[in-house]
Design a protein around this motif. Structure first.
Motif, mmCIF file in Angstrom:
data_model
loop_
_atom_site.group_PDB
_atom_site.id
_atom_site.type_symbol
_atom_site.label_atom_id
_atom_site.label_comp_id
_atom_site.label_asym_id
_atom_site.label_seq_id
_atom_site.Cartn_x
_atom_site.Cartn_y
_atom_site.Cartn_z
ATOM 1 N N GLU A 8 0.844 -1.186 0.000
ATOM 2 C CA GLU A 8 0.000 0.000 0.000
ATOM 3 C C GLU A 8 0.887 1.247 0.000
ATOM 4 N N PRO A 9 1.083 1.844 -1.173
ATOM 5 C CA PRO A 9 1.958 3.020 -1.264
ATOM 6 C C PRO A 9 1.534 4.159 -0.347
ATOM 7 N N ASN A 10 0.232 4.399 -0.243
ATOM 8 C CA ASN A 10 -0.236 5.514 0.590
ATOM 9 C C ASN A 10 0.062 5.277 2.062
ATOM 10 N N LYS A 11 0.014 4.008 2.480
ATOM 11 C CA LYS A 11 0.336 3.675 3.866
ATOM 12 C C LYS A 11 1.801 3.962 4.158
ATOM 13 N N LEU A 12 2.670 3.627 3.192
ATOM 14 C CA LEU A 12 4.097 3.907 3.356
ATOM 15 C C LEU A 12 4.341 5.414 3.396
ATOM 16 N N VAL A 35 12.233 10.376 -0.498
ATOM 17 C CA VAL A 35 12.490 9.081 0.137
ATOM 18 C C VAL A 35 11.672 7.994 -0.543
ATOM 19 N N PHE A 36 10.404 8.295 -0.802
ATOM 20 C CA PHE A 36 9.524 7.320 -1.452
ATOM 21 C C PHE A 36 10.077 6.934 -2.825
ATOM 22 N N GLN A 37 10.542 7.909 -3.596
ATOM 23 C CA GLN A 37 11.085 7.639 -4.925
ATOM 24 C C GLN A 37 12.359 6.805 -4.852
ATOM 25 N N ARG A 38 13.152 7.026 -3.815
ATOM 26 C CA ARG A 38 14.403 6.263 -3.678
ATOM 27 C C ARG A 38 14.143 4.831 -3.206
ATOM 28 N N ILE A 39 13.000 4.610 -2.563
ATOM 29 C CA ILE A 39 12.640 3.256 -2.140
ATOM 30 C C ILE A 39 12.148 2.422 -3.326
ATOM 31 N N ARG A 42 4.901 10.837 9.137
ATOM 32 C CA ARG A 42 4.848 10.938 10.588
ATOM 33 C C ARG A 42 6.236 11.180 11.193
ATOM 34 N N SER A 43 7.272 11.066 10.381
ATOM 35 C CA SER A 43 8.626 11.370 10.848
ATOM 36 C C SER A 43 8.848 12.877 10.960
ATOM 37 N N GLU A 44 7.885 13.657 10.458
ATOM 38 C CA GLU A 44 7.953 15.113 10.372
ATOM 39 C C GLU A 44 8.853 15.595 9.251
ATOM 40 N N ALA A 45 9.228 14.695 8.354
ATOM 41 C CA ALA A 45 9.902 15.122 7.133
ATOM 42 C C ALA A 45 8.913 15.939 6.304
ATOM 43 N N SER A 46 9.424 16.888 5.535
ATOM 44 C CA SER A 46 8.559 17.715 4.698
ATOM 45 C C SER A 46 7.963 16.873 3.578
ATOM 46 N N GLU A 47 6.929 17.403 2.935
ATOM 47 C CA GLU A 47 6.294 16.675 1.826
ATOM 48 C C GLU A 47 7.301 16.384 0.728
#
Length: 281
Positions: A14-18, A35-39, A24-29
């Motif tokens: 579930e991409p949205n869950k990730l 990070v998501f793209q690098r994963i 929730r880490s408080e990283a900016s959008e």
């Protein structure tokens, strides 16, 4: 694509869950998107949730230690084990930080039998018996037999006077608290009998993960610049919350590490709870 859980069960990715967990880490959008793209290039059919977590953790830590610390909360709670002694201490701190006087590990005589109460919390006329159910398993769930058993314990100690904090009091209520999940039957039983229950994801809007983030009650085991031995050493010396370390940097003297590393630990702790920066002596 499917992801393999700790139990071996395959569930849809579930991409949205990730994305949500990263946010929730408080990283900016923008940082979350990067990070998501690098994963994504590392994803494959049957990738384990542990591999996903480690990928995300490392990428967040490269951005900022405190991002990874927030992201690691669930693991940090499991690190309060292995038996849950420090989880009980942490729960005591959680209730203390919302105005209760607390004590842990006390035995009381009920109407029928004796009971060891994990945490006793008092505030005003209220006195709570708090049962802590600690689990090491990532996907562990608390079955319905636990709230059933807890309800009978609360019933056995109600209506009796006990002396805590220099005052004779009676238990007014109980709380069942766990770092794990609750089964559907546990929730149905607890809600029917109006039990107070707190779990990793229950209640929906006031669960452990939300409570910790909102009140900044992070356990010391969140800190990514501490190794396992250092975390245990701080816990043994009653440094349970990250806030404890920020308020009393003297705890760092227990650690056999250099001044620069101690400074990194303190900076991460300060960032995690949004505390003004202060150097160590």
């Amino acid at each position: 694509m499917n992801v393999k859980k700790h139990s071996g069960e395959l569930v849809p990715f579930e991409p949205n869950k990730l994305r949500y967990s990263l946010s929730r880490s408080e990283a900016s959008e923008d940082e979350v998107n990067k990070v998501f793209q690098r994963i994504q290039p590392h994803l494959y059919e049957g990738i384990t949730t542990r591999e996903l977590y480690e990928l995300a953790f490392d990428l967040l830590k490269n951005l900022r230690d405190s991002y990874a610390a927030r992201y690691s909360l669930k693991k940090a709670l499991r690190d309060l084990g292995p038996e849950g002694f420090y989880f009980e201490k942490w729960i005591g701190k959680v209730f203390a930080n919302v105005g209760y006087s607390t004590v842990t590990g006390k035995t009381v005589q009920g109407h029928a039998v004796t009971h060891e109460i994990d945490v006793i919390a008092t505030k005003g006329n209220a006195m709570l018996a708090i049962e802590c159910k600690f689990r090491n398993d990532v996907d562990a769930k608390i079955s319905v037999t636990t709230p059933m058993y807890f309800l009978s314990r609360v019933k056995d100690i109600k209506g009796l006077s006990f002396s805590f904090f220099e005052t004779a009091r009676q238990f007014t209520d109980g709380w069942l608290v766990t770092n794990a999940y609750l089964t559907a039957d546990s929730i149905s039983f607890g809600e029917y009998y109006k039990l107070n229950m707190l779990a990793w994801d229950y209640p929906t809007h006031n669960n452990i993960k939300h409570l910790v983030d909102n009140l900044e009650l992070y356990p010391i085991t969140c800190l990514t610049n501490l190794n396992g031995a250092e975390k245990n050493l701080l816990l043994k010396n009653s440094c349970i919350l990250v806030r404890d370390l920020v308020q009393n940097p003297e705890y760092l003297e227990y650690l056999q590490t250099n001044r620069q590393q101690k400074k990194r630990i303190l900076i991460e702790a300060q960032e995690l709870i949004h505390s003004p920066s202060a150097d160590i002596s």
